[in-house]
Every structure is written in C-alpha cells, then in structure tokens.
Design an enzyme around this catalytic site. Structure first.
Site, short mmCIF file in Angstrom:
data_model
loop_
_atom_site.label_atom_id
_atom_site.label_comp_id
_atom_site.label_asym_id
_atom_site.label_seq_id
_atom_site.Cartn_x
_atom_site.Cartn_y
_atom_site.Cartn_z
N LYS A 1 -33.01 -18.88 53.21
CA LYS A 1 -33.93 -18.11 52.96
C LYS A 1 -35.25 -18.47 53.27
CE LYS A 1 -31.42 -14.67 50.11
NZ LYS A 1 -31.39 -13.85 48.91
N TYR B 1 -22.91 -10.92 42.65
CA TYR B 1 -22.36 -9.59 42.86
C TYR B 1 -20.77 -9.71 43.09
CZ TYR B 1 -22.78 -11.32 47.74
OH TYR B 1 -22.89 -12.25 48.91
#
Length: 495
Positions: free
Chosen positions: A141, A279
C-alpha cells in the site's frame, strides 16, 4: 472468362473492406462493454449471440452454414478483446485469503483477477500498466505510491494507497479504506467522538484508522505494538480506554484462533466497542469475545465491502448506492457461512446434516466421522486414552474444519465441553442447537453413555449449549426440522 489475377484483386479488395469492417465492429464491441459495465449489465449475452447466428443462416440459404463458424469465431474473438480491454484486480503478495474477486463481481459485471507479485516484479508490472483499475493490499500500500502520477490528498495524508485507476496511461492513487473504516463505525453505531481509542498494531492499516479517528473527534489515540513503545505488555496503562481497534493480522486466515494474549477484554472496565479489520475469518476470537460479553463490535467484512464499493465507483466513474454494501454482505453470508449443529448424542444432528447438505447444495462434515478417519474407532480411543485426550483431538479437528466455509458441520454431543470450540466454530458458522425429548434418545453403544446417566449429562451441559447456540430447534420430524433450520439460518443473516 475473367482473368485469375483480376479475380484475386477483387478478393483482396473485399478482404481489405472486411478488415476495416471488423475493426469497426471490434471498436463497437468495446463501446458495448463500457456501456454495460457503467449500467451494471452482464457483458456476455448468449441469447443475442444465438439470435445473430440464426439470422445469418436464414438470410443466406446458400452459404449460411459456412458463415456460421466464421461469425462464431468473430464473436469469440470479440469476447476475448472485451476481456483484455479493461483488466481489474487485486495486487498483493499472497492473496489466497482474499474475497475481493467474489465481492467485485457482485458489485458490477467486470472480470476481476488476482495479481500476486513479489516486490522485485512491481517495476515491470507498473511499467506495462496492463490494467484499468486495481486494488492494492499488504504489503504494497505504501510501496506503490512511487509509481503513481497522482495521489489523492487523503491517500497522501494517510501515506497509503489501496486503489489505482489507469486514466489514459496516467496512474491515479486513492485510499478507499478510509471510507470503508468510516462506514464500518457508522453502520455498527460505534461513536468515537470524545472517546479514548486503543489501536493494536502500527502497520499500514493503522494509518487509515488513526486518520478516521482524528477526523471523527476521538479524544485520545494510542498505538500498542510489538516493535515500538508503548508495547502490548504495557496495556495495563490503558485499561480505561473505551474503544479497541485491532489492525494486526493476528488471527487472520490461515492462522485462525490466534489471539493477542496481552489483550483481555475483561480488564477494560469502560470498554464500549471492539473493531477488528480482519475479514477472514468472519469472526475472530477478539470479536467473538466481545459478542459473548455483549460489547458492541464490528468485523472487518463491512469495511472490506464498503471500500470495494468505493473503489468500484472510481473504476467505473459512477456513483453506486450504499445499500448495495449490505445486499452483497447478505448474499455472501448466505453462500459462505457454515451451519454448525450441536446438541445431545442421538438428537439427529447427522441425519439433519445430510438433509440440509442436499437441500442447500453444501458439503456435510461429520466431526465424529472425521475423528474415525484420523484416529480410528471412538469407543476404543476412549478406552485407551480417556475422554480428555479424545476432547483434545476433537478440538484439533474442529479448529481445521472451522477455517472452511459453505459447510454443514455435525458436531459431537460433547463439543461444548471445551470453550475453545466455541471460538473455532464462531469464526465462520452460525451454531444451531438441536433438541429432542431425552426419553426418545437412543445412546446405546456411545462411549459417553457408559460414563454418565443421560439426564445428568444434559443437566451438566445445558448451560454450555445455551452459551454456544445462535438459535435452537426441536427435532420431532427430520424434514420439518431441517426446513426450520434453513429458514432460521436465512432469517438470522437477514436480521
């Protein structure tokens, strides 16, 4: 009679015209694809393809059968061109755990692929720019920012990019995780204004979290980590904090069940909410603990869905209704969340599991059968090694099975004897207690029935079953009970 050379010249001219027409046709195919994506329509239309081929055959009785394979090839190549024209996907180092493909292909009708790259492969990947839009996940990122022509103010402020759009060869970087995390707090009614917030971990994801917390008026923000002060072991200095946010990968697939041992929710007397960015699994141990203690919580799945919808808006340059986030979540849960059946021996868990597996097109996993495959006859194992060792081995099996999704899991009657099994099952399952009149249970030949009276055993386990279950059913008729489980399963997800 015409000269052969002249005939060939005419063919050449026709071929040139065909090439020009095919170029126009392919250009129009690109426009059709772009239109369908922007209007959220399926790109491939087999009905229209069949109609075109039928019309060609009817309009040319003499040559129609020869034209059919030619036009089929034209349409096939047109589809290939459409696939290559605009590539979307996820860039990362290891993507086996990702749900991004499933999510993006539910948001819009574009193909979404995974770009697993080592860091030394990134230069070539970005030199080619062979994509229309990509998401970026750990550990890239921050790394990808050097390849971009433009970085949004928010992404620049955070210092991380998770969405890149290719606009005519120029790469634009954004951070949709900001929106995802903000949505997650809002959706789960977690108010951070004037609250003390404790962030676990200090990686790239934590940068997004702290920016949202600052913008939403958090009173105090502290990071705990392994590498930098204050460390996790210093947590005692922050027991008065009200919000805990986990940004570490501890507990993420395939290392399900892992937990930051220094963080014990009971120590936080003012704790109002727990958020986990993980998640997969759907419910980590820290979230399961919060749920168990009736503390407000938010899993990473809502954040994942919200940031994906925001990224798709940037890919397609169109606004997408926020209500789609919850619709996709329910759709995926209905496909992926397991049903775990618990209850006393001989209440019909395996029989119900078989019916449910057939009706819901799922695989049935019987924990007792898995034990037999691995360790042999249960009664013989009991006699040789004892109940404690049996329970330990049973838990190991449940831990591995619980990592999977879309299953019907039939558990042994004593699964509730070990608390860790609750956390394993809750990772990806709704837990259903199957009940039946104890007088109707046939337990002959079961090892546990030789050790306990059935009524005493139920008295011993009743509170445990209550603490495990999401809902219960009474099994007086297998078919009716299976249907009730299915209906309640979908109701639980919809609510």
């Amino acid at each position: 009679m015409e000269d052969l050379k002249e005939i060939r010249n005419q063919i050449n001219k026709i071929d040139e015209e065909i090439i020009k027409l095919l170029e126009k046709r392919f250009d129009l195919s690109k426009k059709v694809r772009a239109y369908k994506i922007s209007h959220n329509k399926k790109i491939y239309d087999p009905k229209r393809e069949r109609e075109i081929l039928k019309k060609i055959k009817e309009e040319s009785p003499e040559y129609g059968e020869y034209f059919l394979p030619i036009f089929q090839e034209i349409m096939d190549q047109s589809k290939n061109l459409q696939k290559e024209e605009e590539k979307y996907g996820l860039l990362g180092k290891s993507l086996a755990h990702s749900y991004s493909k499933i999510i993006h292909e539910k948001i819009a009708f574009y193909d979404y692929q995974y770009f697993e790259k080592k860091e030394e492969e990134l230069d070539y990947f970005f030199e080619r720019k062979d994509f229309k839009g990509i998401n970026v996940t750990i550990p890239y990122k921050k790394t990808v920012m050097k390849y971009l022509d433009f970085v949004s103010k928010k992404a620049e402020k955070i210092g991380a990019v998770n969405t890149i759009v290719n606009k005519n060869g120029k790469l634009y970087g954004y951070n949709t995780d900001y929106y995802g995390f903000s949505y997650n707090l809002r959706k789960n009614k977690i108010n951070v204004k004037d609250k003390k917030c404790l962030i676990l971990g200090k990686g790239a994801s934590s940068k997004t979290v702290i920016q949202v917390l600052k913008d939403e008026g958090a009173k105090k923000i502290v990071f705990l980590s392994r590498k930098y002060k204050p460390y996790f072991k210093d947590v005692k200095d922050y027991f008065d904090f009200e919000i805990i946010i986990n940004t570490t990968p501890v507990g993420m697939y395939p290392n399900n069940g892992k937990y930051l041992k220094e963080i014990k929710l009971d120590d936080f007397k003012n704790l109002e909410a727990v958020v986990d960015l993980i998640y997969n699994p759907y419910m980590t141990k820290i979230i399961a603990c919060a749920k168990e203690k009736n503390i407000k919580y938010a899993t990473g799945f809502d954040m994942l869905l919200a940031q994906a919808v925001k990224a798709s808006e940037l890919f397609l340059d169109k606004k997408i209704d926020e209500s789609l986030i919850e619709k996709i979540k329910k759709s995926i849960y209905k496909e992926k969340i397991n049903i775990a059946l618990i209850g006393m021996p001989a209440v019909g868990k395996t029989s119900l599991g078989k019916i449910l597996a057939k009706n819901m097109n799922r695989k049935l996993v019987d924990i007792d059968l898995e034990f037999v495959k691995k360790y042999g006859n249960i009664e013989e194992f009991f006699n040789k090694y004892g109940e404690d060792e049996f329970r330990r081995k049973e838990s190991e099996i449940i831990k591995e099975i619980s990592k999977k999704t879309s299953l019907i899991i039939s558990c042994g009657g004593g699964v509730v004897e070990r608390k860790e099994n609750y956390y394993f099952l809750k990772e990806n399952s709704l837990i259903v207690e199957v009940k039946r009149n104890l007088e109707n249970l046939e337990t002959e030949g079961r090892p546990i029935s030789k050790k306990y009276n059935l009524f005493d055993l139920y008295k011993k386990r009743k509170k445990l079953y209550d603490s495990f279950k999401d809902f219960e059913v009474e099994n007086n008729n297998l078919l009716e009970c299976a249907k009730e489980i299915e209906v309640k399963f979908y109701e639980n997800i919809d609510n």
